[in-house]
Structure formats: C-alpha cells, structure tokens
Design an enzyme around this catalytic site. Structure first.
Site, PDB file in Angstrom:
ATOM      1  N   ASP A  81       5.863  92.980  56.843  1.00 38.25           N
ATOM      2  CA  ASP A  81       5.654  91.577  56.473  1.00 38.25           C
ATOM      3  C   ASP A  81       6.639  91.119  55.407  1.00 38.25           C
ATOM      4  OD1 ASP A  81       3.540  91.011  58.151  1.00 38.25           O
ATOM      5  OD2 ASP A  81       2.049  91.798  56.741  1.00 38.25           O
ATOM      6  N   TYR A 138       2.511 104.898  54.046  1.00 42.39           N
ATOM      7  CA  TYR A 138       2.848 103.805  53.138  1.00 42.39           C
ATOM      8  C   TYR A 138       2.681 104.269  51.694  1.00 42.39           C
ATOM      9  CZ  TYR A 138       2.823 100.305  56.870  1.00 42.39           C
ATOM     10  OH  TYR A 138       3.117  99.566  57.978  1.00 42.39           O
TER      11      TYR A 138
END
Lengths: 246, 246
Positions: free
Chosen positions: A51, A109
């Site tokens: 994103d 992540y």
C-alpha cells in the site's frame, strides 16, 4: 524470456506498488523504464502489492521480455535508470510458467516504532512515532494467541472483499531497538491491513490502553472491537518466501 | 517578547529554509503555524538559511510575539502543529536586541556519504551515494591545508555576490561510519556552496581522480579548477555556535 527482479524500495514517496494514473507508484516507475527499453508497453507482476507509504526490504516482480540481455546487464541498466528510492538487488531468469505471486508460500513483515518523547525528523516516513512507555510482557501476552490458524475477521479491514478470512501465522516476535520496538510477523498470507491492525492493537495493550484479550477478540469475528490501523510508514515487507529453488 | 526556537529538520521535502511562494519551505511552514496562532503575519529570522534539500541537526530562529505563553507551552503547541519533518528541540525567551544571525560566532557542518556499491533506498535524501573506494590518508592530505584563514574564491560558487571571500576554518575532520565517511567542518562563516564544493574536491582526491593540491588551488582563486558541487542531500547543519550565554 521471463525475468524476475528482487528489489527493495522506500515507500515514503510512492502511492503504493500498483499503477495509478497521475500518481508515482513503484509499478509505474519500473514499467516506465522497461517500456522505454522495449519501445513498447511492458507489464510487471509483483509478489505482493504494498500500500501507499509501505516499504519493502525484499520484494519480487517478474515480466516477459524479448530483449536478449544477461542478468548482469539487466541489473546494471535498471539500477542506472531507476530513482534512488528503488534498488534492484537481484535478477534471475525464471521458467515461463513461474509467477511470483502464485509461487510464494508466505511473507514476513516488520513493523517499526520509536517511542522517544520527541519526534525525530530523520525518521519521518520511515518509522512510526508512538511516544508512550510500552510493556513488553503485556505485548507478548497479547501476541501469543495470534500464532496458528484462525479466522482473522476481527483483524482485517471491513473493506476486504475476500470471503475466506482464515489465515495461518507462523511467527510473531518483538525485537527491542535503540529507540523502540520492531514487530516481526510471518504467515501464509495476510488480509487487507491485517498487520497494521494487529500492531495497533498490540501497541495499545503495551501502553495499558486496553486489556490483552486476543483469543476472545479473534473469536468474536467483529472488526469494530479493534478500530485502529497503525500508519503505513512503519511497515516493511521484509521477506517473500518463494517456492523451493527460487 | 522575543522567542528563540532551537530545532532540527529533515531537508528532503523542503525547498530550503527561505520562504518561497508556492513551494514548501521551512520558513513557510513555521510562519504558517505562527500566523494562525497570532491571527496576523509573523516573520521568523534564522541563524542560517539552508538550501533546498539540506538538513539541520541544530538550527535556530527567532520571532517577536505579543502572545503570553510560557516557553513550555510554545514548545508543546509548535511541535503539535508542525509536520513530522521538523522538530522543535528548545524554546528560550531572549532579549529584544538579540538576533540569532548576528549573535553567532560560527557554524559546524557535517557531510555524510555512503560508499557501498548498491544504492540503499532508505538513505534516499539523507546521505550521498558515492560508490568508490576512498583513501583516507589521501583525503586527510587534501583536508589539512583548509585549516586557518584563507581567501576561498576557488571553493565558492561563482554566483556568490559577496566581495570578501576570506573565511576561517577551525576544524575539518573525517569520521568513518558503518557505510562510508562523514566530514565535519567548522568555521566562522561559509561562502555559498563552500562546504559542498570542498567535500566534492576531497572525495575526488580520495577516489584517486585528482591530486591533493589544496594549497595551490586556494592560491589561484579560480573556481573553474574545482568544478563540482556535492549534492545537498548529504549536508547537515550540525551546530550553530551562538554567543556565550545563549
């Protein structure tokens, strides 16, 4: 010939990975260079669409080409023509039926926060500022129940259109840094905003703003219990776990 | 009442310190907050006007106000309203005849380069990438003759309008970092682009691209002998040496 790029990028000045007309995106910038080289449109396919504002320490994409360049030459030419907030770190020739998105087994992540009272202007866009004392024991208590396979409806964006919200978390740990904490989370796949919602929740527990009740919240399958989403600037795609041999 | 702000800022997303219509500048951003608070225009005066892309680890400015706030309150309100790439680190009430620009005895700059072969996207805008092996002994040889008082015509922008180009350098040292070198230079004052021209020259000497002939170059008073200017992104205003008592 199908070429796979391994790369990292600083997400701060990109409106995310995916191409958007009139906005600077990772896909747009890379495709512009490739299109110029090929003198015709080239489409790249990423392992993961990050994103707006999200960084990648390791990301992959592939594209098909008729140009006859060595992988070393691709590496050189791309880094030479790409801006300094993207770095190509590897180039591999892959089989024509290999697709980086479908041939990955999972992702890791990292979410990075600093907790000093004052803002550090040089971390702007690179770490999330959260000026509160965080209790590591409480955060670990909140983190443990995420491990394993669960329906993550309570921890995904209400906007997600995917019906099956069952995912498997294989690693979730905390690292103390010079100025705060990094959270490292691995899994088979992640729902939209899932890492950022989980981190926002864990951090609120650490700051004493809510109780650690992870198991109960997962069980209720209701996003409204966990309303916050941590900012994009602290999030890094750290690793894409490709299938064996890649 | 005259208020002095101590601050640091990340210069990457600013078109320099000085106000410019239609561009984001440090002065523009701070004055917008102050003008909103005062409901009338407020002008700030910096110790040093940094150029586009140049950072400040320590910078000062002052302004006059009729608002009756404590220094703690100024500190809080400004940080609350300024963007995250500026941080106010101190607020002091100063005498009405004190001017941060005229009451400083000198400045220290730091210039930061990394020499790894690959670009690091997370240093974009924060350090200069110079992928060459640098010889520290050669660089020190080039640096030593800068110390002391000289006419720096050869090391200042040809655009500089100032007639007297004599300046005094009181410190010039090199620090090895994890990924390259930092240069630290102090002096009574600096001509336009002087630090960036000196660093570009020293680095070229270190890479073996030119001979260390600093004394001769200073003596020739000719900018064309040193044509390069190191990029703004590696330059930090590290300290402003205010007069005693401030």
């Amino acid at each position: 010939m199908r070429i796979m790029l391994k790369m990292s990028y600083n997400g701060k000045d990109f409106h995310g990975f995916q191409y958007q007309h009139n906005y600077r995106t990772v896909q747009g910038v890379i495709e512009a260079v490739l299109t110029k080289m090929h003198k015709s449109g080239v489409r790249i396919h990423p392992a993961s669409r990050t994103d707006r504002g999200v960084h990648a320490l390791e990301q992959y994409c592939h594209f098909d080409t008729s140009l006859n360049l060595t992988t070393d030459k691709w590496h050189y030419v791309l880094n030479r023509n790409l801006p300094d907030d993207i770095g190509i770190t590897g180039v591999t020739e892959i089989p024509d039926d290999f697709h980086v998105r479908y041939h990955s087994k999972g992702k890791t992540y990292r979410y990075s926060i600093y907790t000093s009272e004052a803002v550090n202007p040089f971390l702007h866009g690179l770490k999330t500022h959260y000026p509160h004392k965080l209790d590591k024991t409480r955060m670990r208590e909140a983190m443990a129940p995420f491990m394993g396979t669960h329906d993550f409806t309570s921890f995904s964006s209400a906007k997600a259109e995917i019906v099956n919200k069952v995912r498997t978390i294989t690693e979730f740990r905390i690292e103390e840094t010079d100025d705060g904490f990094d959270f490292v989370i691995s899994g088979s796949g992640f729902l939209y905003n899932m890492v950022r919602i989980i981190v926002a929740y864990v951090v609120e527990v650490g700051a004493g703003k809510r109780a650690p009740e992870t198991g109960e919240i997962i069980g209720q399958k209701d996003r409204t219990i966990v309303p916050r989403t941590a900012p994009a600037e602290g999030l890094y795609l750290e690793r894409v776990h490709l299938d064996e041999g890649f």
